[in-house]
Design a protein around this motif. Sequence first.
Motif, PDB file in Angstrom:
ATOM      1  N   GLN A 266       0.622   3.679  -2.843  1.00 58.98           N
ATOM      2  CA  GLN A 266      -0.373   4.760  -2.878  1.00 58.98           C
ATOM      3  C   GLN A 266       0.171   5.947  -2.093  1.00 58.98           C
ATOM      4  N   ASN A 267       1.096   6.722  -2.698  1.00 55.75           N
ATOM      5  CA  ASN A 267       1.790   7.747  -1.932  1.00 55.75           C
ATOM      6  C   ASN A 267       1.153   9.127  -2.058  1.00 55.75           C
ATOM      7  N   GLY A 268       0.089   9.271  -2.861  1.00 55.57           N
ATOM      8  CA  GLY A 268      -0.583  10.561  -2.968  1.00 55.57           C
ATOM      9  C   GLY A 268       0.013  11.489  -4.008  1.00 55.57           C
ATOM     10  N   PHE A 269       1.140  11.139  -4.632  1.00 56.53           N
ATOM     11  CA  PHE A 269       1.758  11.990  -5.661  1.00 56.53           C
ATOM     12  C   PHE A 269       1.232  11.608  -7.025  1.00 56.53           C
ATOM     13  N   VAL A 270       0.548  12.563  -7.680  1.00 57.21           N
ATOM     14  CA  VAL A 270      -0.088  12.264  -8.966  1.00 57.21           C
ATOM     15  C   VAL A 270       0.956  11.839  -9.991  1.00 57.21           C
ATOM     16  N   ARG A 271       2.151  12.459  -9.870  1.00 53.37           N
ATOM     17  CA  ARG A 271       3.170  12.169 -10.891  1.00 53.37           C
ATOM     18  C   ARG A 271       3.594  10.707 -10.867  1.00 53.37           C
TER      19      ARG A 271
ATOM     20  N   TYR B 127       1.725   8.214  -9.953  1.00 49.69           N
ATOM     21  CA  TYR B 127       0.644   7.433 -10.585  1.00 49.69           C
ATOM     22  C   TYR B 127       0.755   7.521 -12.100  1.00 49.69           C
ATOM     23  N   ALA B 128       1.030   8.733 -12.589  1.00 41.34           N
ATOM     24  CA  ALA B 128       1.136   8.907 -14.035  1.00 41.34           C
ATOM     25  C   ALA B 128       2.267   8.074 -14.595  1.00 41.34           C
ATOM     26  N   LEU B 129       3.370   8.015 -13.813  1.00 32.35           N
ATOM     27  CA  LEU B 129       4.505   7.204 -14.279  1.00 32.35           C
ATOM     28  C   LEU B 129       4.120   5.742 -14.360  1.00 32.35           C
TER      29      LEU B 129
ATOM     30  N   ARG C  63       0.827  -1.208   0.000  1.00 32.70           N
ATOM     31  CA  ARG C  63       0.000   0.000   0.000  1.00 32.70           C
ATOM     32  C   ARG C  63       0.864   1.262   0.000  1.00 32.70           C
ATOM     33  N   LYS C  64       2.170   1.147   0.288  1.00 33.18           N
ATOM     34  CA  LYS C  64       3.060   2.303   0.239  1.00 33.18           C
ATOM     35  C   LYS C  64       3.090   2.907  -1.171  1.00 33.18           C
TER      36      LYS C  64
END
Lengths: 649, 99
Positions: A622-627, A629-631, A619-620
């Motif tokens: 899911q760090n909250g940084f959109v970038r 996720y985009a990567l 679950r780490k």
Amino acid sequence: MTTLAATGVLRASWLLLAFPVFGAAVLLLGGRRTDKWGHLLGVLMSLASFVYGVIAFFTLLSYPASERSRDLHMYSWIPVNGFQANMGILLDPLSICFVLLITGVGSLILIYSVGYMAHDTDRRRFFGYLNLFIAAMLLLVLSDNYLGLYAGWEGVGLASYLLIGFWQFKPTAAVAAKKAFIANRVGDAGLSVAIMLMFAEFGTVNFTGVFAGVKSSGSGVGLALGLLLLLGACGKSAQIPLQSWLLDAMEGPTPVSALIHAATMVTAGVYLMVRSNPILAQSADARMAVAIVGAVTLLFGAIIACGKDDIKKSLAGSTMSQIGYMMLGAGLGPAGYAFAIAHLLAHGFFKAGLFLGAGSVMHGMDDEVDMRRYGGLWRILPITFVTFGLAYLAIIGIPPFSGFFTKDPIIDAAWESGGTQGWLLGGAAIIGAGITAFYMTRMMLMTYFGARRWETEGVLGGAGAHPATPEPHVPHPHESSPVMTWPMIVLAIGSVGAGGFLIINNRLDGFLAPVVGAVPAPHGLWSWPGGIALVLVVLAMGVAWTMYGRVPVPAVAPRGSVLTRAARADLYGDAFNESVLMRPGQWLTRLSVYFDSRGVDGVVNGLAATVGGSSGRLRKVQNGFVRSYALSMLIGAVLLVFGLLVVRL
Amino acid sequence: MSPAAYVFLAVILFAIGGVGVLIRRNAILIFMSVELMLNACNLAFVAFSRMWGNLDGQVVAFFVMVVAAAEVVVGLAILMAVYRAHKSASVDDANLLKY
């Protein structure tokens, strides 16, 4: 003999069961509302059963001997195709003997309990259980099939559990009740397997069907059934190797002990053996096993009784021993059945008398049970002394009291079974008679004669002290009230006369012959094995007098010889059970618990911990940084494209 | 001029847009990079449409433009809301939704 349908007054034989069941139901369901008159209802229901039993007895007597087996069909219990279990009542000479004993002696014990339990706040519940006990025992002896017998058998076990643990605030009583129940379960397993075997072999559990089937089957089935039934009888009748519960069962109120020992519980095993006589007839080996169990137990119980200072436990050992005589008689075939029943009936009188006498002494002595704290009571408790003394003369077999008439035929029959077997069984029976005389004389001398040994200053928390109210324990010996002494007097009369009445002119033998077969060669009252036993009895009385009458009895038990210590420890019966059965059982449970907690639980818990741990790490992402996720989306898309390319090319 | 050149241009534009999305922190710039990627796709669609000689690609390009316009409306509204809440247009400051 053939079984005929019940007619006339016998059509109401269900009343025998209905009275005590009604009493138990009213007392147990009615609750505290019935406290005031509950004990009277209990006595009345038992007496009503007894009155009907007497009427039924004389009705049976009025029929010709071959028509005295009467069956009343009550209802179909389990009507399945191929398996018919009917509830029916079989009144025949054997069951009517038991009915009269159970309701007669039982009623006397109930009347006695009215006085004995007068100060107990739970007297109503006590009478409810007593009625339940009598009802279950009546079902046991009256049922015309083994399934109904088994229902009564279990009912007796339940009632004994409730009554032995009646004072459940005492931990010893609660443990004793559990012990009795569990030891009985072992025997019950034997009986239930026997019933299943009957159904598998003969397709029926009716007495008539089973006995007809067993005649035409091989001796193997007879042997198996005989041994399984013997196991059941051992549990209920406290025979070796299931004897250990009986001594602890003394934790219950004394009337319960009287009822268990004289009328209801331990006699069930003898009834089962005698009722199943056509099965035993098929297998000499099974009969031999029954006789050996009886012979071993009669010595075993007698030796234990010698070592006990607790008056009730000594009497309990004596019961084991006397039931041993009955089993020995039942194991001797038609030569012994009638005498086993005769001894059972006579024993019902004198053992109930002895227990009620012991209860009367305890009642006067503030519930003290240690005979070393008695002494010289014959002046203070004259009625108890006389009735106890008559029962004492009956149990040791002094002519012309009951025991002489009923025990000697068993000794004779054992002796006459011939060869080494006759020597061993007869010898055991003769020696047992001698030991019986020793321990009973010891009990008489320690209780009623010699110096007075009880504490006059009072000991805090003595034997009679209630845990809630620890008050100084000072016995004030006094004679019991008439409601307690009259039953004892009636039982004393029975102790004197029952044996002679049953044996002289072969009365009981002739009465029972249609059911159990006639005694092959009836002989006179005097025989030389009986004579040897009588000489031994007199010698043993003398020995007991030199040990306990001529010299003062110490108020604290001396260390004693090896045999005395063994007898005090119930001949290590409990130690044997503990080391052979209890300890391995505990090891097994500990092993199972270990396997369960480490093995089964370990796998399940480990799996859960693995999933939990890895998802914790995962679950780490899911760090909250959109970038990021985009990567990851981009990496995914690229991998998808590459995948497509690889598949295409 | 061969359609391949348009496709190459589309790839270059898409890559620039992708890198922009990944490395920029200002939401407006990320938004613009996304527009660049969408238009790179439109260019590729139109180029392929020309290559195959049918109109499917061009129809899709129109659809993409409509969707992009709608997206701009919703996205700019969200951006305004985020800015009012955080006093910042940086996407790294809007990181509350996480483990």
